[in-house]
Scaffold this active site. Structure first.
Site, PDB file in Angstrom:
ATOM      1  N   MET A  44       1.260   1.932   6.140  1.00 51.10           N
ATOM      2  CA  MET A  44       1.958   2.603   4.677  1.00 51.10           C
ATOM      3  C   MET A  44       0.724   3.610   4.750  1.00 51.10           C
ATOM      4  O   MET A  44       0.711   3.855   3.351  1.00 51.10           O
ATOM      5  CB  MET A  44       2.347   1.619   4.064  1.00 51.10           C
ATOM      6  CG  MET A  44       4.077   1.641   4.397  1.00 51.10           C
ATOM      7  SD  MET A  44       5.262   0.945   3.428  1.00 51.10           S
ATOM      8  CE  MET A  44       4.716   0.007   2.364  1.00 51.10           C
ATOM      9  N   GLY A  45      -0.803   3.104   5.185  1.00 50.35           N
ATOM     10  CA  GLY A  45      -1.935   3.855   4.365  1.00 50.35           C
ATOM     11  C   GLY A  45      -2.739   2.752   3.581  1.00 50.35           C
ATOM     12  O   GLY A  45      -2.292   2.050   3.320  1.00 50.35           O
ATOM     13  N   ASN A  46      -3.341   4.071   2.377  1.00 52.69           N
ATOM     14  CA  ASN A  46      -4.353   3.093   1.780  1.00 52.69           C
ATOM     15  C   ASN A  46      -5.009   1.394   2.578  1.00 52.69           C
ATOM     16  O   ASN A  46      -4.864   0.990   1.865  1.00 52.69           O
ATOM     17  CB  ASN A  46      -3.284   2.786   0.955  1.00 52.69           C
ATOM     18  CG  ASN A  46      -4.343   1.889  -0.491  1.00 52.69           C
ATOM     19  OD1 ASN A  46      -3.927   0.961  -1.024  1.00 52.69           O
ATOM     20  ND2 ASN A  46      -5.352   2.665  -1.240  1.00 52.69           N
ATOM     21  N   HIS A  51      -5.829  -3.584   8.084  1.00 53.88           N
ATOM     22  CA  HIS A  51      -4.972  -2.672   8.900  1.00 53.88           C
ATOM     23  C   HIS A  51      -6.951  -2.405   9.491  1.00 53.88           C
ATOM     24  O   HIS A  51      -5.843  -2.485  11.345  1.00 53.88           O
ATOM     25  CB  HIS A  51      -4.908  -1.546   7.801  1.00 53.88           C
ATOM     26  CG  HIS A  51      -4.447  -1.483   6.326  1.00 53.88           C
ATOM     27  ND1 HIS A  51      -4.172  -1.689   5.531  1.00 53.88           N
ATOM     28  CD2 HIS A  51      -2.739  -1.702   6.829  1.00 53.88           C
ATOM     29  CE1 HIS A  51      -3.245  -1.067   4.735  1.00 53.88           C
ATOM     30  NE2 HIS A  51      -2.292  -1.697   5.686  1.00 53.88           N
ATOM     31  N   GLN A 169       8.135  -9.691   8.260  1.00 52.42           N
ATOM     32  CA  GLN A 169       8.903  -8.619   9.350  1.00 52.42           C
ATOM     33  C   GLN A 169       8.087  -8.879  11.181  1.00 52.42           C
ATOM     34  O   GLN A 169       9.016  -7.819  11.598  1.00 52.42           O
ATOM     35  CB  GLN A 169       7.930  -8.135   8.332  1.00 52.42           C
ATOM     36  CG  GLN A 169       7.390  -6.515   9.100  1.00 52.42           C
ATOM     37  CD  GLN A 169       6.684  -5.382   7.779  1.00 52.42           C
ATOM     38  OE1 GLN A 169       6.961  -5.237   7.342  1.00 52.42           O
ATOM     39  NE2 GLN A 169       5.535  -5.385   8.515  1.00 52.42           N
ATOM     40  N   SER A 201      -3.897  -7.095   0.651  1.00 50.08           N
ATOM     41  CA  SER A 201      -3.009  -5.880   0.395  1.00 50.08           C
ATOM     42  C   SER A 201      -2.868  -5.223  -0.242  1.00 50.08           C
ATOM     43  O   SER A 201      -3.886  -4.528  -1.251  1.00 50.08           O
ATOM     44  CB  SER A 201      -1.957  -6.972  -0.339  1.00 50.08           C
ATOM     45  OG  SER A 201      -1.053  -5.893  -0.505  1.00 50.08           O
ATOM     46  N   ARG A 203      -1.004  -3.135  -1.914  1.00 51.63           N
ATOM     47  CA  ARG A 203      -0.616  -3.769  -4.136  1.00 51.63           C
ATOM     48  C   ARG A 203      -1.669  -4.873  -4.702  1.00 51.63           C
ATOM     49  O   ARG A 203      -1.327  -4.325  -6.099  1.00 51.63           O
ATOM     50  CB  ARG A 203       0.217  -4.407  -3.527  1.00 51.63           C
ATOM     51  CG  ARG A 203       1.820  -3.275  -3.420  1.00 51.63           C
ATOM     52  CD  ARG A 203       3.166  -4.393  -3.447  1.00 51.63           C
ATOM     53  NE  ARG A 203       4.335  -3.384  -2.945  1.00 51.63           N
ATOM     54  CZ  ARG A 203       4.772  -3.161  -1.758  1.00 51.63           C
ATOM     55  NH1 ARG A 203       4.427  -3.583  -1.677  1.00 51.63           N
ATOM     56  NH2 ARG A 203       6.143  -1.853  -1.618  1.00 51.63           N
TER      57      ARG A 203
HETATM   58  P1  AMP Z   1       1.346  -2.156   5.226  1.00 53.20           P
HETATM   59  O1  AMP Z   1       0.970  -0.558   5.345  1.00 53.20           O
HETATM   60  O2  AMP Z   1       1.220  -2.679   4.506  1.00 53.20           O
HETATM   61  O3  AMP Z   1       3.102  -1.885   5.441  1.00 53.20           O
HETATM   62  O4  AMP Z   1       0.769  -3.035   6.684  1.00 53.20           O
HETATM   63  C1  AMP Z   1       0.880  -1.809   7.962  1.00 53.20           C
HETATM   64  C2  AMP Z   1       0.312  -3.594   8.790  1.00 53.20           C
HETATM   65  O5  AMP Z   1      -0.542  -4.324   8.420  1.00 53.20           O
HETATM   66  C3  AMP Z   1       1.629  -4.838   8.655  1.00 53.20           C
HETATM   67  O6  AMP Z   1       1.443  -4.981  10.103  1.00 53.20           O
HETATM   68  C4  AMP Z   1       0.437  -5.475   7.897  1.00 53.20           C
HETATM   69  O7  AMP Z   1       1.015  -7.000   8.291  1.00 53.20           O
HETATM   70  C5  AMP Z   1      -0.816  -5.330   8.320  1.00 53.20           C
HETATM   71  N1  AMP Z   1      -1.329  -5.869   7.208  1.00 53.20           N
HETATM   72  C6  AMP Z   1      -1.545  -5.691   5.780  1.00 53.20           C
HETATM   73  N2  AMP Z   1      -1.841  -5.995   5.010  1.00 53.20           N
HETATM   74  C7  AMP Z   1      -2.779  -7.843   5.716  1.00 53.20           C
HETATM   75  C8  AMP Z   1      -3.923  -8.654   5.946  1.00 53.20           C
HETATM   76  N3  AMP Z   1      -4.436  -8.462   4.683  1.00 53.20           N
HETATM   77  N4  AMP Z   1      -3.695  -8.656   7.169  1.00 53.20           N
HETATM   78  C9  AMP Z   1      -3.586  -8.545   8.528  1.00 53.20           C
HETATM   79  N5  AMP Z   1      -2.796  -7.324   8.647  1.00 53.20           N
HETATM   80  C10 AMP Z   1      -2.414  -6.785   7.267  1.00 53.20           C
END
Ligand code: AMP
Length: 301
Positions: A44-46, A51, A169, A201, A203
């Site tokens: 979802m970016g950011n 990522h 997820q 994260s 967030r």
């Molecule tokens: P999101 O942008 O939050 O939807 O995350 C996109 C992908 O990145 C998802 O598969 C998350 O599980 C992964 N992700 C987010 N934070 C982490 C992290 N700290 N370590 C590993 N993968 C992550």
């Protein structure tokens, strides 16, 4: 051709950002004709180092890495942070280009949901919903499974990678791929953390300085309970109950703290050996999740 002598050239392949479905399909068709395999990294970016680690992981599996950036309205409920979710496309492009990502797929909401986000078709992995995050966010995992199905149908990747941070997820997507005969290798990637243990994260950027001091406690608590189990603690339900209280006393508003089986996400007992401990808790308006996975018969992990 880029000069191979110049170590600073990281953008020699001119990473492209594509926003419509027809264009990305044409690009993928051309790559396929060259015999390339395709890997998808949905986000979802950011973007943060978590990522980027997924991109690096995907480079081990696929010739062409496509990162999607799409803040999916369907996975947010009305009281959540969809409108304020951080959008940082330019910085994300720079990070992905430096990481050697090949294409970004960044569609608009109208491209993905031409009839509005009241989607007429929903994908729900019912057996894994209704627990953990599915309990407190009842439409969330269906929103995720639906958009990932769309991305899988648009990109048709050989591989797709998801972080173990969102373990439920990942299990939902793996099960969905099996149940719906999607010929895609779904890979789980390790959790990337700050030095203090806090799982990275998008967030985390909502946290105040004071909350940032408290947040790493979540991972410490997970590890503490893991050690208690490895040391022979047998009453998992009591452990969960006590830990919920500790989380609250640490300054969080706990949502759940649960010891479950790693592969089936069933409530675990002492008879189970492969465990995942899940936690979700809020600091102010920011909801944090984390988990730790281990085997009780491997004392060293
Ligand atoms: P999101 O942008 O939050 O939807 O995350 C996109 C992908 O990145 C998802 O598969 C998350 O599980 C992964 N992700 C987010 N934070 C982490 C992290 N700290 N370590 C590993 N993968 C992550």
């Amino acid at each position: 051709m880029a000069s191979i002598q110049n170590h600073n050239i990281v953008s020699s392949h001119n990473m492209q950002t594509i926003s419509n479905i027809a264009d990305i399909r044409n690009i993928i068709k051309a790559e396929r004709q060259k015999g390339k395999t395709i890997g998808l990294v949905p986000t979802m970016g950011n973007l943060h180092a978590g990522h980027i680690s997924l991109v690096a992981q995907m480079q081990q599996h696929a010739d062409i890495v496509i990162t999607s950036i799409f803040v999916n309205p369907l996975q947010f409920s009305p009281n959540e942070d969809f409108d304020s979710y951080p959008k940082t496309l330019k910085a994300d492009q720079e990070k992905l280009e430096a990481a050697g990502n090949h294409y970004i797929f960044a569609p608009s909401a109208a491209e993905i949901y031409p009839e509005g986000s009241a989607s007429k078709t929903l994908v729900s992995v019912a057996a894994l919903d209704g627990i953990l995050c599915g309990k407190s966010r009842p439409t969330h995992l269906t929103g995720v499974a639906t958009v990932v199905t769309k991305l899988f149908n648009i990109i048709a990747p050989d591989h797709a990678v998801f972080g173990l941070k969102d373990y439920q997820q990942l299990m939902v997507i793996k099960q969905m791929a099996i149940d719906l005969c999607m010929p895609i290798n779904v890979i789980g990637a390790p959790i990337v953390r700050d030095e203090d243990g806090l799982a990275l994260s998008s967030r985390n950027s909502y946290l105040t300085a004071e909350q940032k001091q408290i947040a790493p406690r979540l991972n410490q608590i997970l590890n503490y309970v893991k050690q208690a189990i490895l040391a022979g603690e047998e009453n998992f339900r009591e452990l969960e109950k006590q830990t919920m209280q500790i989380i609250e006393e640490s300054g969080f508003k706990p949502d759940y703290f649960e010891i479950r089986t790693q592969n089936t996400l069933k409530t675990a007992t002492i008879a189970d050996h492969k465990l995942t401990i899940f936690v979700a808790a809020s600091l102010g308006k920011t909801r944090l999740i984390d988990n730790v996975r281990f085997a009780t018969d491997e004392k060293n992990n």
